[in-house]
Design a protein around this motif. Structure first.
Motif: not given
Length: 405
Positions: A103, A110, A354, A339, A336-337, A85, A87
């Motif tokens: 965030s 991140d 994401s 990315g 969290a979006s 993942y 970010s």
């Protein structure tokens, strides 16, 4: 400070179903061997640090264009791959661009990577004692519309050609979110549907993303940008195909993605394999293109991440100027979006963008939605489009629908 952990350092929870992008052949046998995390503000280059971590765990991330080992052992104890993942903020750090505000989910790193092995994993069960409170948006519809108009004004001045504007909302919850997160991941059209949970269950991300940020497979690098949305009706299908505004916006992002891939050393020629194909996600039609190029064998994951992050379809054009506008306009960070979230295998990389993604932090659930703004964008229509994208996520969380259109 960078954090890399083995099993002795924490107690990782079993995955809440398959992680995003995991091969179907893995089944439900994922067990975390060790993890890596990096937060905005930590030292070092996150692209290089996570690449070194994955390489140190036996994944061939330095020479992505070469054929990987497709005959890895599939038995218990074998490393089957890794979740990754990244970010949107980490992407900004990687390319020295302006990052957004803090965030709203600071517990989520991140950059986060998990090395998975195959092992017997206890069932998570199906108990749903989740109770969801009322949603609170980080801006009002009027403020969202004002941001859209600000972008239109910037386009009129020639500062940018397009900017993706994203809103955030959160709601309190009590109980176990596992079943609700699995409902989000199961929404129809979710190419990267899955859940990634942090150590000790302190946070989790669930995605129903339909969009490929970047895939490397069989010597080619591929991205599948999505731009253009209408209700999944016959009339909506006709409107999307006929919309000059949506097509122009889409082609701008396709050109941006072509340039992003062309920045990779030794790649080319970059080609558009499919342009403006209409596909379905939950109750919406969306336009998708496929852009690809041959990938030189010596290109590594760090170079790949720097080329494509943050994703063009959720930033705008030119990318750096669009990120400047995003940082000035959006009241909270993207968390969290927007990315990258997916899988690093022995013979491929497959990261989704994401979008259509939620995060939980033990107290609140967070969701984001937005859209690309061009000179022809209508502020009220853009606010409505963001609400239409968030609607299936909220319904899945509440358990009011299963995600059918």
């Amino acid at each position: 400070m960078v954090h890399a952990h083995g099993l002795g350092d924490h107690s990782p929870v079993p995955p809440l179903g398959a992680p995003p992008g995991a091969p179907a052949s893995c089944g439900a046998r994922h067990h975390a061997l060790r993890t890596f995390q990096w937060f905005r503000g930590d030292s070092g280059d996150p692209a290089e640090l996570v690449t070194a971590f994955l390489e140190g765990n036996g994944l061939p991330v330095r020479k992505l264009g070469r054929t990987g080992d497709k005959d890895r052992p599939d038995g218990h104890g074998a490393i089957c791959g890794a979740s990754l993942y990244v970010s949107a903020d980490a992407g900004c750090v990687m390319i020295n661009a302006t990052a957004g505000g803090p965030s709203p989910v600071p517990a989520v790193p991140d950059v986060y990577a998990v090395i998975w092995v195959h092992a017997d994993v206890p069932s998570q069960g199906s108990t749903d004692d989740w109770e969801l409170g009322s949603w609170h948006a980080s801006w009002t519809p009027q403020e969202h519309a004002g941001a859209v108009q600000d972008v239109r004004d910037a386009i009129g001045r020639g500062d940018v050609y397009q900017v993706n504007v994203v809103g955030h909302a959160s709601a309190p919850y009590t109980g176990n979110p596992a079943a609700a997160l699995r409902r989000v991941a199961a929404l129809p059209g979710a190419r990267y549907g899955g859940v990634l949970a942090g150590p000790g269950g302190r946070w989790a991300i669930a995605t129903a993303s339909p969009e490929t940020l970047v895939e490397v497979r069989d010597g080619r690098v591929i991205t599948r940008p999505i731009k253009g949305t209408r209700p999944a009706t016959a009339a909506g299908h006709r409107e999307l195909l006929a919309s000059a505004k949506e097509r122009a916006e889409h082609i701008m992002i396709v050109d941006l993605e072509r340039n992003d891939l062309a920045r990779l050393p030794g790649t080319g020629p970059v080609r558009v394999d499919e342009l403006f194909a209409v596909r379905r996600w939950s109750g919406l039609w969306q336009a998708e293109s496929v852009v690809s190029a041959a990938l030189d064998g010596d290109v590594g994951l760090a170079e790949l991440l720097r080329a494509v992050c943050p994703g063009g379809s959720v930033t705008g054009a030119p990318k750096h100027a669009a990120l400047d506008r995003i940082a000035a306009l959006e009241p909270v960070g993207r968390g969290a979006s927007m990315g990258g979230l997916g899988w690093i295998g022995h013979d491929h990389v497959d990261l989704g963008l994401s979008i259509r993604t939620v995060a939980v932090d033990g107290a609140r659930v967070h969701a984001w939605a937005g859209g690309g703004i061009t000179a022809d964008s209508d502020p009220a229509d853009e606010v409505a489009e963001a609400a239409a994208k968030a609607g299936p996520l909220r319904a899945a969380l509440a358990g009011t629908v299963t995600g059918a259109a």
